[in-house]
Write a protein that holds these residues in place. Structure first.
Motif, PDB file in Angstrom:
ATOM      1  N   LEU A   1      39.426  28.081  26.909  1.00 18.69           N
ATOM      2  CA  LEU A   1      39.415  29.382  27.579  1.00 18.69           C
ATOM      3  C   LEU A   1      38.023  29.946  27.780  1.00 18.69           C
ATOM      4  N   PHE A   2      36.990  29.191  27.391  1.00 22.15           N
ATOM      5  CA  PHE A   2      35.648  29.776  27.396  1.00 22.15           C
ATOM      6  C   PHE A   2      34.810  29.357  28.599  1.00 22.15           C
ATOM      7  N   TYR A   3      34.994  28.137  29.100  1.00 19.39           N
ATOM      8  CA  TYR A   3      34.204  27.645  30.249  1.00 19.39           C
ATOM      9  C   TYR A   3      34.926  26.440  30.824  1.00 19.39           C
ATOM     10  N   ASP A   4      34.706  26.224  32.123  1.00 16.27           N
ATOM     11  CA  ASP A   4      35.270  25.010  32.716  1.00 16.27           C
ATOM     12  C   ASP A   4      34.496  23.821  32.155  1.00 16.27           C
ATOM     13  N   PHE A   5      35.227  22.736  31.886  1.00 11.84           N
ATOM     14  CA  PHE A   5      34.650  21.650  31.087  1.00 11.84           C
ATOM     15  C   PHE A   5      34.683  20.319  31.829  1.00 11.84           C
ATOM     16  N   LYS A   6      33.756  19.435  31.425  1.00 12.49           N
ATOM     17  CA  LYS A   6      33.684  18.093  32.021  1.00 12.49           C
ATOM     18  C   LYS A   6      34.191  17.014  31.071  1.00 12.49           C
TER      19      LYS A   6
ATOM     20  N   GLY B   1      39.158  12.682  36.107  1.00  5.70           N
ATOM     21  CA  GLY B   1      37.712  12.713  36.285  1.00  5.70           C
ATOM     22  C   GLY B   1      36.991  13.381  35.131  1.00  5.70           C
ATOM     23  N   LEU B   2      37.544  13.233  33.915  1.00  3.41           N
ATOM     24  CA  LEU B   2      36.940  13.856  32.733  1.00  3.41           C
ATOM     25  C   LEU B   2      36.425  12.785  31.795  1.00  3.41           C
ATOM     26  N   GLU B   3      35.407  13.138  31.034  1.00  2.00           N
ATOM     27  CA  GLU B   3      34.958  12.241  29.973  1.00  2.00           C
ATOM     28  C   GLU B   3      35.750  12.536  28.711  1.00  2.00           C
ATOM     29  N   SER B   4      35.842  11.534  27.847  1.00  7.06           N
ATOM     30  CA  SER B   4      36.479  11.742  26.547  1.00  7.06           C
ATOM     31  C   SER B   4      35.401  11.592  25.485  1.00  7.06           C
ATOM     32  N   SER B   5      35.140  12.670  24.740  1.00  7.51           N
ATOM     33  CA  SER B   5      34.045  12.661  23.758  1.00  7.51           C
ATOM     34  C   SER B   5      34.591  12.622  22.336  1.00  7.51           C
ATOM     35  N   PRO B   6      33.796  12.067  21.406  1.00  3.54           N
ATOM     36  CA  PRO B   6      34.219  12.118  19.992  1.00  3.54           C
ATOM     37  C   PRO B   6      34.101  13.539  19.444  1.00  3.54           C
TER      38      PRO B   6
ATOM     39  N   LYS C   1      30.726  19.734  27.171  1.00  4.52           N
ATOM     40  CA  LYS C   1      30.084  19.510  28.477  1.00  4.52           C
ATOM     41  C   LYS C   1      30.680  20.446  29.534  1.00  4.52           C
ATOM     42  N   THR C   2      29.840  21.311  30.066  1.00  2.00           N
ATOM     43  CA  THR C   2      30.322  22.349  30.981  1.00  2.00           C
ATOM     44  C   THR C   2      30.149  21.932  32.439  1.00  2.00           C
ATOM     45  N   VAL C   3      31.036  22.425  33.298  1.00  2.42           N
ATOM     46  CA  VAL C   3      30.909  22.200  34.736  1.00  2.42           C
ATOM     47  C   VAL C   3      29.700  22.976  35.260  1.00  2.42           C
ATOM     48  N   ASP C   4      29.527  24.192  34.770  1.00  9.24           N
ATOM     49  CA  ASP C   4      28.384  25.024  35.158  1.00  9.24           C
ATOM     50  C   ASP C   4      27.206  24.703  34.237  1.00  9.24           C
ATOM     51  N   PRO C   5      26.157  24.050  34.783  1.00 11.18           N
ATOM     52  CA  PRO C   5      25.046  23.624  33.908  1.00 11.18           C
ATOM     53  C   PRO C   5      24.330  24.789  33.230  1.00 11.18           C
ATOM     54  N   ALA C   6      24.532  26.005  33.734  1.00  5.13           N
ATOM     55  CA  ALA C   6      23.877  27.168  33.119  1.00  5.13           C
ATOM     56  C   ALA C   6      24.531  27.546  31.788  1.00  5.13           C
ATOM     57  N   LEU C   7      25.741  27.012  31.534  1.00  2.99           N
ATOM     58  CA  LEU C   7      26.444  27.373  30.309  1.00  2.99           C
ATOM     59  C   LEU C   7      26.248  26.302  29.234  1.00  2.99           C
ATOM     60  N   ASP C   8      25.976  26.737  28.012  1.00  8.12           N
ATOM     61  CA  ASP C   8      25.800  25.834  26.875  1.00  8.12           C
ATOM     62  C   ASP C   8      27.109  25.831  26.071  1.00  8.12           C
TER      63      ASP C   8
ATOM     64  N   ILE D   1      41.153  29.110  34.496  1.00  7.61           N
ATOM     65  CA  ILE D   1      41.056  27.833  35.232  1.00  7.61           C
ATOM     66  C   ILE D   1      40.925  26.702  34.210  1.00  7.61           C
ATOM     67  N   ALA D   2      40.071  26.936  33.216  1.00  7.70           N
ATOM     68  CA  ALA D   2      39.900  25.939  32.155  1.00  7.70           C
ATOM     69  C   ALA D   2      41.196  25.775  31.364  1.00  7.70           C
ATOM     70  N   ALA D   3      41.858  26.894  31.091  1.00  9.19           N
ATOM     71  CA  ALA D   3      43.111  26.847  30.323  1.00  9.19           C
ATOM     72  C   ALA D   3      44.152  26.003  31.058  1.00  9.19           C
ATOM     73  N   ARG D   4      44.218  26.191  32.373  1.00  9.56           N
ATOM     74  CA  ARG D   4      45.179  25.432  33.174  1.00  9.56           C
ATOM     75  C   ARG D   4      44.853  23.939  33.127  1.00  9.56           C
ATOM     76  N   LYS D   5      43.568  23.630  33.307  1.00 10.17           N
ATOM     77  CA  LYS D   5      43.154  22.219  33.310  1.00 10.17           C
ATOM     78  C   LYS D   5      43.457  21.560  31.960  1.00 10.17           C
ATOM     79  N   CYS D   6      43.163  22.277  30.883  1.00 10.20           N
ATOM     80  CA  CYS D   6      43.430  21.746  29.539  1.00 10.20           C
ATOM     81  C   CYS D   6      44.929  21.513  29.342  1.00 10.20           C
ATOM     82  N   THR D   7      45.743  22.459  29.805  1.00 16.33           N
ATOM     83  CA  THR D   7      47.201  22.333  29.662  1.00 16.33           C
ATOM     84  C   THR D   7      47.709  21.140  30.469  1.00 16.33           C
ATOM     85  N   GLN D   8      47.107  20.927  31.636  1.00 22.62           N
ATOM     86  CA  GLN D   8      47.497  19.763  32.450  1.00 22.62           C
ATOM     87  C   GLN D   8      47.150  18.449  31.746  1.00 22.62           C
TER      88      GLN D   8
END
Ligand code: ZN
Length: 550
Positions: free
Chosen positions: A412-417, A441-446, A478-485, A512-519
């Protein structure tokens, strides 16, 4: 026309797949994923996190309002009741412990002198779940992390005698262990059982080392002021009860230094040695006397369960469990003038995702082969109580539960990659996670924060302990918006908003992030429910070897 086109696409997909794919993908149709909506998630969250529900504390009226909301949604969707006696509810008997600080004590006795420590400033006590007053007095031994892990050739009890003694141990586990093994061995109940197996009669845990960076002692005090609970079985026994450990306490690093006075090493030396990967255990000088007191309140608080029956005549008797905790911590100490701990992210969001996934499946013609069991649980905040009770008293045979996918705080905090699927490195469920990530189109991170032990800190762990492969999926850093850490945003939220009244609907939330995560979660569950075979633990996996049904 449509049929041919579809067949053509399928054939093309198969041809394209041959060199790269090992199995045909079961990725869900886009029409099913499109049924998940941002406004659906928001609407459920707005209801569940409303002040009227008073923070949904386990055993409270606010929780019952939330439970009835979930029940009504399940009923409206047409899910089969999967609680007790043809209802959606499974009753859970819960005992609430209220510490009585004026009757608690922790006294160190050394060289004919007594040093009385101060509740909260120096130490905390929960109370014993089976007796309202308990005492123990014994000499002390420092046992590092208190971990015995034969398969890793690691033993904090090597060379010391804990028989009849109070063990003094550090929170967390050896940094050299893989993240999930470390999480398992950091589990307080495992540590107490291990202490009991070595003959100990009491335990003092020390909040020290790297975990304290994100969670200072003030926050630990705050957590201890929130309700302490256990579930009680038909014989009146509390869950995770270790009767050999007659009393226990939890101390901060600064105050715990006094325990080491007159001994071979200081606490700092011991910490440095353990952090360098060298176990160091030794007897401590003097003895300690502890008294723990608590008042009991008996409560009832239900889990809510519904089933969407699978389409395959044989596989419909197998279940993929989607779970989320409905409870939060209720009303508590005021912070910034607010006393209602709304638990919007934690975990109105997971409950909202659970309801959206159930609604998407129920409204669609895409019935997976296996049945889907939607489980909304109580008592998570008080120690995974509802899920643990369900996993030990399942309303469908536990051997027929093939996987658990848990939602505790969706993105819920930022759109993610990238996504993080806790548990994916332990079982074949990683196949579905990787497939879904690739399709989306997402990466899977440890796990980016193994020191936080998130893997054992939510309801999936209750299923793992019953041998069921499980996942908990959320966003990576990893954020979609590079300005966000992403890392900074996540850690700031954890240290300033997590478990405060400010986890409410007034904070900025990205639906938007919440929806993507739920999907992502829906898609992984869909693939598991349609896979030809059941998920399996990886060969030699620690959780599989320890818990799987043989
Ligand atoms: Zn929580």
């Amino acid at each position: 026309m449509r049929k041919t086109t579809r067949l053509f696409i399928t054939v093309l997909a198969l041809i394209a797949c041959i060199p790269t794919c090992r199995a045909q993908s079961n990725y869900p149709p886009q029409s099913l994923l499109d049924r998940i909506t941002a406004q659906g998630i928001r609407a459920h969250m707005e209801f569940l996190a409303d002040d009227l529900l008073e923070g949904r504390g386990t055993g409270t009226r606010g929780y019952m309002l939330a439970a009835n909301y979930v029940r009504a949604q399940f009923e409206q969707m047409g899910l089969e009741p999967a609680g007790e006696a043809g209802t959606y509810f499974q009753k859970v008997h819960v005992r609430q412990l209220t510490p009585v600080p004026e009757r608690d004590s922790l006294v160190i006795k050394r060289d004919n002198r007594e040093e009385k420590l101060v509740f909260e400033k120096d130490y905390l006590m929960e109370g014993d779940p089976a007796h309202q007053d308990v005492s123990v007095e014994a000499s002390m031994v420092f046992v590092g992390y208190g971990v015995t892990a034969p398969e890793a050739h690691y033993d904090d009890y090597a060379g010391v005698d804990a028989k009849g003694k109070i063990v003094v141990l550090l929170s967390n586990g050896p940094a050299s262990f893989p993240s999930s093994d470390r999480a398992y061995y950091s589990d307080e109940v495992n540590k107490l059982r291990n202490a009991a197996a070595h003959g100990a009669v009491g335990a003092i845990g020390i909040w020290a080392g790297e975990a304290t960076k994100n969670t200072p002692w003030e926050q630990i005090i705050h957590f201890f002021r929130q309700p302490i609970m256990r579930w009680i079985d038909q014989t009146g026994t509390p869950n995770d009860y270790v009767p050999e450990i007659r009393a226990g306490a939890f101390m901060n690093q600064k105050s715990a230094e006094v325990l080491f006075k007159g001994s071979a090493h200081t606490l700092d030396e011991a910490l440095a040695s353990l952090q360098a990967g060298k176990p160091l255990s030794f007897p401590l000088a003097g003895s300690v006397s502890m008294h723990e007191a608590a008042r009991f309140t008996e409560l009832e608080s239900p889990n809510i369960a519904g089933v969407l029956r699978g389409s395959d005549p044989r596989l419909k008797d197998e279940y993929v469990v989607f779970s989320a905790h409905v409870d939060h911590v209720g009303i508590g100490e005021p912070m910034k003038g607010d006393t209602i701990y709304n638990g919007a992210v934690d975990n109105a969001s997971g409950t909202a995702a659970l309801l959206e996934i159930a609604r998407a499946f129920a409204a669609s013609n895409e019935r997976p082969k296996r049945s889907l069991l939607f489980l909304a649980v109580t008592g998570e905040e008080a120690g995974l109580l509802g899920s643990d009770y369900y996993a030990q008293h399942p309303t469908v045979p536990v051997a027929q539960i093939v996987a658990n996918i848990n939602m505790d705080g969706i993105s819920l905090f930022y759109d993610f990659k990238d996504i993080v699927a806790l548990g994916a490195d332990h079982s074949s469920l990683n196949r579905e996670v990787q497939d879904v990530a690739q399709h989306m189109g997402l990466e899977s991170s440890p796990d980016p924060m193994p020191e936080e032990n998130f893997f054992i800190r939510s309801d999936q762990y209750s299923f793992i302990k019953q041998g069921v492969p499980a996942l908990s999926i959320s966003e990576g850093f990893k954020t979609v918006d590079p300005a966000l850490d992403g890392r900074k945003i996540s850690i700031t939220w954890e240290t300033t908003i997590y478990h405060t009244p400010q986890d409410d609907m007034n904070q900025p939330l990205n639906f938007i992030a919440a929806r993507k995560c739920t999907q992502v979660i829906l898609a992984v569950g869909y693939e598991v429910a349609n896979a030809p075979g059941q998920p399996a633990w990886n060969p030699g996996d620690m959780f599989g070897q320890r818990f799987a049904h043989h």
